[in-house]
Scaffold this motif. Sequence first.
Motif, mmCIF file in Angstrom:
data_model
loop_
_atom_site.group_PDB
_atom_site.id
_atom_site.type_symbol
_atom_site.label_atom_id
_atom_site.label_comp_id
_atom_site.label_asym_id
_atom_site.label_seq_id
_atom_site.Cartn_x
_atom_site.Cartn_y
_atom_site.Cartn_z
ATOM 1 N N VAL A 48 0.831 -1.192 0.000
ATOM 2 C CA VAL A 48 0.000 0.000 0.000
ATOM 3 C C VAL A 48 0.869 1.247 0.000
ATOM 4 O O VAL A 48 0.692 2.147 -0.816
ATOM 5 C CB VAL A 48 -0.933 0.022 1.227
ATOM 6 N N ALA A 49 1.817 1.310 0.931
ATOM 7 C CA ALA A 49 2.677 2.485 1.062
ATOM 8 C C ALA A 49 3.913 2.094 1.847
ATOM 9 O O ALA A 49 3.883 1.168 2.655
ATOM 10 C CB ALA A 49 1.946 3.620 1.766
ATOM 11 N N ARG A 50 4.996 2.837 1.592
ATOM 12 C CA ARG A 50 6.209 2.610 2.347
ATOM 13 C C ARG A 50 6.926 3.934 2.534
ATOM 14 O O ARG A 50 6.714 4.886 1.768
ATOM 15 C CB ARG A 50 7.127 1.609 1.652
ATOM 16 N N ILE A 51 7.795 3.987 3.544
ATOM 17 C CA ILE A 51 8.498 5.218 3.854
ATOM 18 C C ILE A 51 9.893 4.867 4.349
ATOM 19 O O ILE A 51 10.079 3.950 5.148
ATOM 20 C CB ILE A 51 7.713 6.054 4.895
ATOM 21 N N PHE A 67 -4.435 8.303 0.966
ATOM 22 C CA PHE A 67 -3.696 7.769 2.111
ATOM 23 C C PHE A 67 -2.395 8.554 2.280
ATOM 24 O O PHE A 67 -1.783 8.977 1.291
ATOM 25 C CB PHE A 67 -3.343 6.302 1.902
ATOM 26 N N THR A 68 -1.981 8.694 3.524
ATOM 27 C CA THR A 68 -0.708 9.336 3.827
ATOM 28 C C THR A 68 0.049 8.493 4.844
ATOM 29 O O THR A 68 -0.485 8.183 5.917
ATOM 30 C CB THR A 68 -0.911 10.744 4.390
ATOM 31 N N ILE A 69 1.272 8.147 4.489
ATOM 32 C CA ILE A 69 2.127 7.401 5.405
ATOM 33 C C ILE A 69 3.110 8.368 6.058
ATOM 34 O O ILE A 69 3.603 9.305 5.413
ATOM 35 C CB ILE A 69 2.870 6.259 4.681
ATOM 36 N N SER A 70 3.379 8.147 7.328
ATOM 37 C CA SER A 70 4.345 8.967 8.055
ATOM 38 C C SER A 70 4.992 8.106 9.131
ATOM 39 O O SER A 70 4.521 6.980 9.399
ATOM 40 C CB SER A 70 3.666 10.188 8.668
ATOM 41 N N ARG A 71 6.040 8.621 9.736
ATOM 42 C CA ARG A 71 6.711 7.855 10.783
ATOM 43 C C ARG A 71 7.367 8.783 11.779
ATOM 44 O O ARG A 71 7.718 9.913 11.456
ATOM 45 C CB ARG A 71 7.733 6.877 10.203
ATOM 46 N N GLU A 72 7.507 8.278 12.976
ATOM 47 C CA GLU A 72 8.260 8.954 14.027
ATOM 48 C C GLU A 72 9.446 8.068 14.367
ATOM 49 O O GLU A 72 9.286 7.037 15.037
ATOM 50 C CB GLU A 72 7.396 9.171 15.276
ATOM 51 N N ASN A 73 10.616 8.440 13.891
ATOM 52 C CA ASN A 73 11.795 7.601 14.072
ATOM 53 C C ASN A 73 12.158 7.438 15.545
ATOM 54 O O ASN A 73 12.638 6.383 15.955
ATOM 55 C CB ASN A 73 12.973 8.180 13.290
ATOM 56 N N THR A 74 11.934 8.482 16.335
ATOM 57 C CA THR A 74 12.290 8.393 17.755
ATOM 58 C C THR A 74 11.405 7.401 18.496
ATOM 59 O O THR A 74 11.777 6.899 19.556
ATOM 60 C CB THR A 74 12.184 9.763 18.433
ATOM 61 N N LYS A 75 10.232 7.123 17.935
ATOM 62 C CA LYS A 75 9.301 6.168 18.548
ATOM 63 C C LYS A 75 9.216 4.860 17.778
ATOM 64 O O LYS A 75 8.440 3.972 18.146
ATOM 65 C CB LYS A 75 7.902 6.788 18.646
ATOM 66 N N ASN A 76 10.006 4.744 16.701
ATOM 67 C CA ASN A 76 9.966 3.537 15.859
ATOM 68 C C ASN A 76 8.528 3.193 15.468
ATOM 69 O O ASN A 76 8.105 2.032 15.526
ATOM 70 C CB ASN A 76 10.614 2.353 16.576
ATOM 71 N N THR A 77 7.796 4.216 15.093
ATOM 72 C CA THR A 77 6.366 4.054 14.799
ATOM 73 C C THR A 77 6.055 4.574 13.402
ATOM 74 O O THR A 77 6.563 5.626 13.004
ATOM 75 C CB THR A 77 5.513 4.787 15.843
ATOM 76 N N VAL A 78 5.216 3.835 12.706
ATOM 77 C CA VAL A 78 4.743 4.248 11.397
ATOM 78 C C VAL A 78 3.224 4.377 11.444
ATOM 79 O O VAL A 78 2.553 3.634 12.163
ATOM 80 C CB VAL A 78 5.181 3.248 10.304
ATOM 81 N N TYR A 79 2.702 5.341 10.706
ATOM 82 C CA TYR A 79 1.267 5.618 10.672
ATOM 83 C C TYR A 79 0.763 5.543 9.243
ATOM 84 O O TYR A 79 1.501 5.781 8.296
ATOM 85 C CB TYR A 79 0.970 7.017 11.222
ATOM 86 N N LEU A 80 -0.514 5.253 9.120
ATOM 87 C CA LEU A 80 -1.176 5.308 7.823
ATOM 88 C C LEU A 80 -2.500 6.025 8.020
ATOM 89 O O LEU A 80 -3.418 5.478 8.640
ATOM 90 C CB LEU A 80 -1.400 3.914 7.242
#
Length: 114
Positions: A48-51, A67-80
């Motif tokens: 679907v999506a990658r970042i 759809f929009t993918i994003s991430r918080e590297n400090t939290k090792n978290t990805v969102y969709l």
Amino acid sequence: QVQLVESGGGLVQTGGSLRLSCAASGSIFSINLMGWYRQAPGKQRELVARITSGGSTNYVDSVKGRFTISRENTKNTVYLEMSSLKPEDTAVYYCYADVYTRYWGQGTQVTVSS
């Protein structure tokens, strides 16, 4: 070992929105790619999506603009972030993270009713 825990799936009407989250934990130094696949009944799993860690993104054509993918590297978290949802978006959504190898989440169901 690395664990991925997903949240945010559910039932929504056509045109609605949902936000999926996927948090990675465990023996992580850095994560390169993170992303989401989905698998609808009777169909193959599709990306679907990658970042990347630097924020570069790719989307399958069918979700571009919705759809929009994003991430918080400090939290090792990805969102969709999913908006303008359609019945054909109904699927189990799986997140993944490329650490030493590819790790997968357990999957979260997204159902879009017409």
